[in-house]
Motif scaffolding. Sequence first.
Motif, PDB file in Angstrom:
ATOM      1  N   ARG A 166     -39.805 -97.707 -42.361  1.00  0.00           N
ATOM      2  CA  ARG A 166     -39.209 -96.356 -42.248  1.00  0.00           C
ATOM      3  C   ARG A 166     -37.721 -96.400 -42.610  1.00  0.00           C
ATOM      4  O   ARG A 166     -37.200 -95.524 -43.306  1.00  0.00           O
ATOM      5  N   TYR A 167     -37.051 -97.434 -42.126  1.00  0.00           N
ATOM      6  CA  TYR A 167     -35.609 -97.599 -42.352  1.00  0.00           C
ATOM      7  C   TYR A 167     -35.345 -97.903 -43.833  1.00  0.00           C
ATOM      8  O   TYR A 167     -34.458 -97.302 -44.463  1.00  0.00           O
TER       9      TYR A 167
ATOM     10  N   GLU B 112     -37.177 -97.130 -46.372  1.00  0.00           N
ATOM     11  CA  GLU B 112     -37.424 -95.926 -47.175  1.00  0.00           C
ATOM     12  C   GLU B 112     -36.302 -94.905 -47.006  1.00  0.00           C
ATOM     13  O   GLU B 112     -35.930 -94.226 -47.953  1.00  0.00           O
ATOM     14  N   ALA B 113     -35.767 -94.801 -45.789  1.00  0.00           N
ATOM     15  CA  ALA B 113     -34.626 -93.894 -45.557  1.00  0.00           C
ATOM     16  C   ALA B 113     -33.423 -94.314 -46.404  1.00  0.00           C
ATOM     17  O   ALA B 113     -32.660 -93.480 -46.890  1.00  0.00           O
ATOM     18  N   LEU B 114     -33.287 -95.615 -46.594  1.00  0.00           N
ATOM     19  CA  LEU B 114     -32.180 -96.133 -47.415  1.00  0.00           C
ATOM     20  C   LEU B 114     -32.451 -95.986 -48.911  1.00  0.00           C
ATOM     21  O   LEU B 114     -31.534 -96.031 -49.731  1.00  0.00           O
ATOM     22  N   GLY B 115     -33.727 -95.861 -49.259  1.00  0.00           N
ATOM     23  CA  GLY B 115     -34.092 -95.929 -50.660  1.00  0.00           C
ATOM     24  C   GLY B 115     -34.176 -97.368 -51.156  1.00  0.00           C
ATOM     25  O   GLY B 115     -34.061 -97.630 -52.361  1.00  0.00           O
TER      26      GLY B 115
ATOM     27  N   ASN C 168     -25.258-105.926 -44.204  1.00  0.00           N
ATOM     28  CA  ASN C 168     -24.828-104.557 -43.999  1.00  0.00           C
ATOM     29  C   ASN C 168     -24.483-104.399 -42.521  1.00  0.00           C
ATOM     30  O   ASN C 168     -24.705-105.299 -41.728  1.00  0.00           O
ATOM     31  N   THR C 169     -23.941-103.256 -42.152  1.00  0.00           N
ATOM     32  CA  THR C 169     -23.712-102.985 -40.743  1.00  0.00           C
ATOM     33  C   THR C 169     -25.038-102.536 -40.155  1.00  0.00           C
ATOM     34  O   THR C 169     -25.452-101.396 -40.331  1.00  0.00           O
ATOM     35  N   GLU C 170     -25.708-103.472 -39.511  1.00  0.00           N
ATOM     36  CA  GLU C 170     -26.992-103.136 -38.922  1.00  0.00           C
ATOM     37  C   GLU C 170     -26.798-102.502 -37.549  1.00  0.00           C
ATOM     38  O   GLU C 170     -25.691-102.504 -37.017  1.00  0.00           O
ATOM     39  N   GLY C 171     -27.870-101.977 -36.995  1.00  0.00           N
ATOM     40  CA  GLY C 171     -27.804-101.343 -35.686  1.00  0.00           C
ATOM     41  C   GLY C 171     -28.686-102.070 -34.696  1.00  0.00           C
ATOM     42  O   GLY C 171     -29.337-103.076 -35.024  1.00  0.00           O
TER      43      GLY C 171
ATOM     44  N   GLU D  73     -31.478-101.204 -33.357  1.00  0.00           N
ATOM     45  CA  GLU D  73     -32.910-101.166 -33.639  1.00  0.00           C
ATOM     46  C   GLU D  73     -33.264-102.095 -34.808  1.00  0.00           C
ATOM     47  O   GLU D  73     -34.279-102.783 -34.777  1.00  0.00           O
ATOM     48  N   SER D  74     -32.423-102.097 -35.852  1.00  0.00           N
ATOM     49  CA  SER D  74     -32.765-102.899 -37.035  1.00  0.00           C
ATOM     50  C   SER D  74     -32.593-104.391 -36.764  1.00  0.00           C
ATOM     51  O   SER D  74     -33.365-105.213 -37.273  1.00  0.00           O
TER      52      SER D  74
ATOM     53  N   PHE E  20     -30.675-104.103 -49.447  1.00  0.00           N
ATOM     54  CA  PHE E  20     -29.925-102.886 -49.746  1.00  0.00           C
ATOM     55  C   PHE E  20     -28.446-103.232 -49.654  1.00  0.00           C
ATOM     56  O   PHE E  20     -28.069-104.236 -49.053  1.00  0.00           O
TER      57      PHE E  20
ATOM     58  N   GLU F 128     -15.737 -95.917 -46.713  1.00  0.00           N
ATOM     59  CA  GLU F 128     -16.772 -96.969 -46.751  1.00  0.00           C
ATOM     60  C   GLU F 128     -16.677 -97.824 -48.010  1.00  0.00           C
ATOM     61  O   GLU F 128     -17.523 -98.681 -48.234  1.00  0.00           O
ATOM     62  N   ASP F 129     -15.707 -97.584 -48.855  1.00  0.00           N
ATOM     63  CA  ASP F 129     -15.663 -98.301 -50.129  1.00  0.00           C
ATOM     64  C   ASP F 129     -15.034 -99.685 -49.989  1.00  0.00           C
ATOM     65  O   ASP F 129     -14.473-100.029 -48.963  1.00  0.00           O
TER      66      ASP F 129
ATOM     67  N   ARG G 213     -33.268 -85.803 -51.436  1.00  0.00           N
ATOM     68  CA  ARG G 213     -34.234 -86.890 -51.223  1.00  0.00           C
ATOM     69  C   ARG G 213     -34.572 -86.985 -49.735  1.00  0.00           C
ATOM     70  O   ARG G 213     -33.668 -86.960 -48.895  1.00  0.00           O
TER      71      ARG G 213
ATOM     72  N   VAL H 270     -35.190 -88.464 -46.296  1.00  0.00           N
ATOM     73  CA  VAL H 270     -34.809 -89.644 -45.525  1.00  0.00           C
ATOM     74  C   VAL H 270     -35.794 -89.810 -44.364  1.00  0.00           C
ATOM     75  O   VAL H 270     -36.362 -90.865 -44.156  1.00  0.00           O
TER      76      VAL H 270
ATOM     77  N   SER I  14     -21.104-100.130 -35.318  1.00  0.00           N
ATOM     78  CA  SER I  14     -22.525-100.324 -35.574  1.00  0.00           C
ATOM     79  C   SER I  14     -23.385 -99.754 -34.451  1.00  0.00           C
ATOM     80  O   SER I  14     -24.600 -99.798 -34.522  1.00  0.00           O
TER      81      SER I  14
ATOM     82  N   SER J 272     -26.422 -95.830 -34.676  1.00  0.00           N
ATOM     83  CA  SER J 272     -27.823 -95.459 -34.477  1.00  0.00           C
ATOM     84  C   SER J 272     -28.162 -95.373 -32.992  1.00  0.00           C
ATOM     85  O   SER J 272     -28.855 -94.457 -32.556  1.00  0.00           O
TER      86      SER J 272
ATOM     87  N   LEU K  79     -30.306 -95.484 -40.522  1.00  0.00           N
ATOM     88  CA  LEU K  79     -30.985 -95.949 -39.312  1.00  0.00           C
ATOM     89  C   LEU K  79     -30.870 -94.901 -38.204  1.00  0.00           C
ATOM     90  O   LEU K  79     -31.837 -94.645 -37.474  1.00  0.00           O
TER      91      LEU K  79
END
Lengths: 425, 139
Positions: free
Chosen positions: A28-29, A31-34, A165-168, A170-171, A184, A223-224, B9, B11, B66, B69, B96
């Motif tokens: 799900r995550y 796909e949300a990211l593409g 990446n900056t995970e959370g 849940e991930s 990603f 975020e760049d 798109r 999400v 972080s 979420s 997330l």
Amino acid sequence: MKLTDAERGMLDGAEGAAVQKAMDLLVRYGEALGAERLVETNNVCGTFVAAGPMIREYASKGNDAIFSEFNLDSSEQVTMPSVKAYTCHLIMGIDSEHPEMRQLSEDAARVQSEGERFFGAKGVNMLSTCTPYQVGNVPVMGEHCAWMESSAVIYCNSVLGARTNTEGRESTGAASITGRIPYFGLHIPENRFASHLVDVKIAVDDMMDWGLLGYAIGEMVEEDIPVFRGLASQPSLIKLKHFGAAAASSGGVEMYHIPGVTPETKSEEGALGGKPPRQTWVYGPKEQRAAYEKLNSTAKSAEVDFIMLGCPHNSIEQVWQVARLLEGRRISPNTSLWVFTPRALKEIADRSGYTDVIKAAGGHVLSDTCPAISRIMPKGTKVVATDSAKQAHYLPAITGVQAWFGSVADCVEAAIEGRWTGGLR
Amino acid sequence: MTTITLRGRKVVGGVSEGEALVTSETISGWGGIDPRTGKVVETHHELCGVSFKDKILVFPGAKGSSGWSQYFHLARLAGTAPKAILYNRTTTKVALGAVVMRVPALTDFDRDPLSIIENGDWVRVDADQGIVEITKKDS
């Protein structure tokens, strides 16, 4: 998303209900990211133990319930298996060995110690710090990681050249029991180039200079990924730790390049991938002053009650510096001084005598948490002084206190005098 | 009555509608919102003190800790989550957060929602179809 046979098996339940829920979340995550696929990881830093007042309300249901809801986003309760990937625990709710903190929240201490035993037995290493790279989790260049904690993420990508990446919450929970994370963002080499150039026109040397630069550029690039020009003095672990934490607080910076310092940065042109920068920013006296004023914008009263040092958690070198500044002195009866360092480094501080020096001066050395995470400060705190741009950014929003930001020496003076006399010099 | 349609798109799937709450500033989760009330608490934020509960939240993206979420996850459990979210910039934090909030979410629009949707507009989000229908409040 394309899954390997092994990943498809996990999604179909071949490795049990918890792994199935974890893979369902990762899909799900992703796909949300593409994202097109997942990548294997064997280095996860996350949060498992129930901390913070709201999550503790769920603690009565047990640690499998906590893990299911907050680490897998599963409404159905599943049993946590042992972790599949090397997994470390980040910062926690309280320092249960600190009497004042323990007294304030006996219940939190019990929930935390039960959680430590439960998740420890599943293979989650209790580093209990926002700085895993200070206590042995030092990923190598190119290693795929799944880390939470924005200040650790920016350090991992930039200073170590590992990829996360900056995970959370849940991930990282899902990654711990599957060994997978979406491929990603910063896992992909072509996404690691700089898009912004920051032209630094003033000397950036001491800790405060680096903190202010970080806070200013977080606002500029959001975020760049920036590359820096004109940073002449050699930084150290503690300066880049402070700098990255500040940039990840005012913005969402996850990676930066400093030619000659960060391992992926041979040159400014190389960092930009041979392209012109999308935007060029100048950092001069005006920008530095603006960052300082913004960080101190909540501070009205010079009567300081609480001095907080060690966000991100202090290195042993920093604990030693505080001890030197306090040697033979005594803090004001109107102030409290808390110095935070990882538990493993506290052991070294104790053995080296620094803890005793800080205690003799009336201060405390703490571990495992920070005031922003625990929401615990000495009783009656209204005005805080800190050497951390991150803490000065978050504490007023989270707890409603006023905050002064300055150098560690200014903060120690404030502890001794009970008054803020620091400033941008 | 005029409606404007945007395409984006998916999400997180689902259909929802409500009043728009729009900010041009990125949002922090941990340290930026109070999940008990659904209010933004970041001191310098233009929405400081404003709640997104039951709103269609339109924003550029996520910033900061972080814990993003986790805080929006707590907002779902506390019943203070927005009804849908529309954002421009995909990051791991916001993606997330959208997944664990379990509300319809869209991104990658054909036109910038921040320049079209205003506070108080009525917005219908069909994330499964990738469609946003905006009814301007003054139309």
